[in-house]
Design an enzyme around this catalytic site. Sequence first.
Site, PDB file in Angstrom:
ATOM      1  N   GLY A 192       2.814  21.906  15.570  1.00  0.00           N
ATOM      2  CA  GLY A 192       1.621  21.477  16.264  1.00  0.00           C
ATOM      3  C   GLY A 192       1.709  21.549  17.770  1.00  0.00           C
ATOM      4  O   GLY A 192       2.597  22.187  18.336  1.00  0.00           O
ATOM      5  N   LYS A 210       5.825  25.341  17.818  1.00  0.00           N
ATOM      6  CA  LYS A 210       5.713  26.252  16.676  1.00  0.00           C
ATOM      7  C   LYS A 210       4.761  25.646  15.631  1.00  0.00           C
ATOM      8  O   LYS A 210       3.692  25.147  15.991  1.00  0.00           O
ATOM      9  CB  LYS A 210       7.094  26.573  16.112  1.00  0.00           C
ATOM     10  CG  LYS A 210       8.047  27.201  17.136  1.00  0.00           C
ATOM     11  CD  LYS A 210       9.303  27.773  16.516  1.00  0.00           C
ATOM     12  CE  LYS A 210      10.207  26.778  15.899  1.00  0.00           C
ATOM     13  NZ  LYS A 210      11.504  27.327  15.424  1.00  0.00           N
ATOM     14  N   LEU A 244     -15.619  24.591  18.845  1.00  0.00           N
ATOM     15  CA  LEU A 244     -15.164  24.405  20.230  1.00  0.00           C
ATOM     16  C   LEU A 244     -14.829  22.951  20.542  1.00  0.00           C
ATOM     17  O   LEU A 244     -15.140  22.436  21.626  1.00  0.00           O
ATOM     18  CB  LEU A 244     -16.207  24.941  21.215  1.00  0.00           C
ATOM     19  CG  LEU A 244     -16.504  26.447  21.114  1.00  0.00           C
ATOM     20  CD1 LEU A 244     -17.577  26.854  22.117  1.00  0.00           C
ATOM     21  CD2 LEU A 244     -15.240  27.266  21.332  1.00  0.00           C
ATOM     22  N   ASP A 301       0.826  -1.221   0.000  1.00  0.00           N
ATOM     23  CA  ASP A 301       0.000   0.000   0.000  1.00  0.00           C
ATOM     24  C   ASP A 301       0.854   1.261   0.000  1.00  0.00           C
ATOM     25  O   ASP A 301       0.522   2.250  -0.649  1.00  0.00           O
ATOM     26  CB  ASP A 301      -0.909  -0.019   1.231  1.00  0.00           C
ATOM     27  CG  ASP A 301      -2.064   0.969   1.142  1.00  0.00           C
ATOM     28  OD1 ASP A 301      -2.328   1.491   0.047  1.00  0.00           O
ATOM     29  OD2 ASP A 301      -2.700   1.218   2.176  1.00  0.00           O
ATOM     30  N   GLY A 336       3.723  19.156  10.429  1.00  0.00           N
ATOM     31  CA  GLY A 336       4.945  18.989   9.655  1.00  0.00           C
ATOM     32  C   GLY A 336       6.209  19.208  10.461  1.00  0.00           C
ATOM     33  O   GLY A 336       6.195  19.735  11.570  1.00  0.00           O
ATOM     34  N   GLU A 380      -0.376  16.899  15.398  1.00  0.00           N
ATOM     35  CA  GLU A 380       1.010  16.525  15.104  1.00  0.00           C
ATOM     36  C   GLU A 380       1.225  16.841  13.633  1.00  0.00           C
ATOM     37  O   GLU A 380       0.697  16.158  12.755  1.00  0.00           O
ATOM     38  CB  GLU A 380       1.251  15.047  15.399  1.00  0.00           C
ATOM     39  CG  GLU A 380       2.725  14.714  15.547  1.00  0.00           C
ATOM     40  CD  GLU A 380       3.254  13.898  14.390  1.00  0.00           C
ATOM     41  OE1 GLU A 380       4.070  14.472  13.634  1.00  0.00           O
ATOM     42  OE2 GLU A 380       2.890  12.739  14.251  1.00  0.00           O
ATOM     43  N   PRO A 424      -8.603   7.330   7.488  1.00  0.00           N
ATOM     44  CA  PRO A 424      -7.219   7.149   7.052  1.00  0.00           C
ATOM     45  C   PRO A 424      -6.917   8.015   5.842  1.00  0.00           C
ATOM     46  O   PRO A 424      -7.815   8.614   5.242  1.00  0.00           O
ATOM     47  CB  PRO A 424      -7.150   5.655   6.712  1.00  0.00           C
ATOM     48  CG  PRO A 424      -8.551   5.304   6.310  1.00  0.00           C
ATOM     49  CD  PRO A 424      -9.446   6.188   7.145  1.00  0.00           C
ATOM     50  N   CYS A 451       7.780  12.837   9.182  1.00  0.00           N
ATOM     51  CA  CYS A 451       7.712  14.196   9.711  1.00  0.00           C
ATOM     52  C   CYS A 451       8.854  14.484  10.679  1.00  0.00           C
ATOM     53  O   CYS A 451       9.213  15.641  10.902  1.00  0.00           O
ATOM     54  CB  CYS A 451       6.366  14.444  10.373  1.00  0.00           C
ATOM     55  SG  CYS A 451       5.936  13.235  11.641  1.00  0.00           S
TER      56      CYS A 451
END
Length: 490
Positions: free
Chosen positions: A463, A460, A252, A100, A260, A258, A184, A292
């Site tokens: 995330g 920063k 809200l 995949d 780049g 999480e 996904p 990442c």
Amino acid sequence: MMSNEELQLPPRQLFVGGAWRDGSTGMRRDVVDPATGAILTTVVEADATDVDVAVRNAREAFDHGPWQRMPARDRARILHRAADLIRERADELVALESRDVGKPVSLCRAVDVETAAQQYEYCAALAQGIDGATRSTPIPSLAYTTRVPVGVVAAITPFNFPLILSSTKIAAALAAGNVVVHKPADDTPLSALFMAELLKDAGVPDGVLNVVTGSGQIVGDALLRHSGVDKIAFTGSTAIGRHAASVAGEHLKPVTMELGGNAAHLVFDDADLDVAIGAVIKAFVFNSGQFCMAGPRLLVARALHDTVLGILEQAVPTVPIGDPRDPATVIGPMAGERQLKKVEEYVELARKEGGRIICGGERLDLDGGYYYRPTVIADLPTDSRVIAEEVFGPVLTVQPFDDEDEAVALANSTPYGLAAGLQTRDVTRAHRVAARLDAGIVWVNDWAMLDPAIPFGGVKDSGFGREYGPEALEAYTKIKSVVVSLPEPQ
């Protein structure tokens, strides 16, 4: 290992309420093998109606099902059973994830599948330790806190580590008693659908985990806006993360992001070069650079700069690249044509910016797949876009520095702050520099040392919130305070 013929898959459906079901529109999306460009199967192209059905099933399971009321020890047994099943069915998962995503089978088995199993085991242990505290107050009362599940969690995950990153969120959310609707990545949904059935076999009740495939623009956005979703857990690019956080803020909804990364890897003049070079190469070629927490920015003490470039020029082309089904392969294809073109565009931009290609810099034509040779680039200006932006491919830029202050300044000069690393034999320098690097995780004298017990996440533009560790479960619970009046007897 499953053969090519054995992995020909029937069209896949959505997994909702513990059962397979068709999408409401009848539309489908091809799933392509990045090593050959061949179509593996098709999955449902869901829409907002399908999302609504999935969320309603999840809400019913949370509000009226047994999962959140189940003793934590019983939930833990089910999660342990999930870990056992992952290992028992490892051959299937390795073949599926490799086909995949284009991951080399050797790495897929040792890293992706084993990490997923460990996540369920670790979260099973944490599930049994979720507790609160009593609080002393001057009020005549018994005051205490409890941690309760947040409810319906929308887990949105990217294409590069489908099994690991979905397990990271799902295992923690389930351990805390939540239910999940998982979207996904558009292009790599197969292990998510596999795991939905595996978790049901492990004993997860119907409706507790639902998987809805489709585009981020439609399925992802519908999840962000759905009133039945209580929390968003997102991993993906910073640009999409900004949008997701903005929409969640309008509604809200609490979020963990999480995003780049563009990590700097610092090599000081006292580094052990044998150790350093191995870590440097691993940091930018692992998962074809689609990581990442990769280390695509190499900062080298000026005294070592030319030596390091010379070693990389000789060593990088020898790293085995090719068919991910070959156990000797270390670098497989990019996950898709879009990623391959993005890397090509950045390398061409590097040439225009004055960069010198030390090695690589071109596609590898092989079996119709999406391969790119690992590339090392020197002599880029400090304001280069290729240095500042996230390439997300097997590309390494190399910059010299003159002292520790300059190294730290260069390392912290991008908007990202997910990971960083440094190579030194000076333990004092290791601690001093690690403290100054703007990153959620810092590695010393190696790269990508990860374990379910060690939290990671960004600062920063990378995330906020943390995955792994007990900190992860905190994000899937909310604190409830109970104050019981205990008046003095009259």
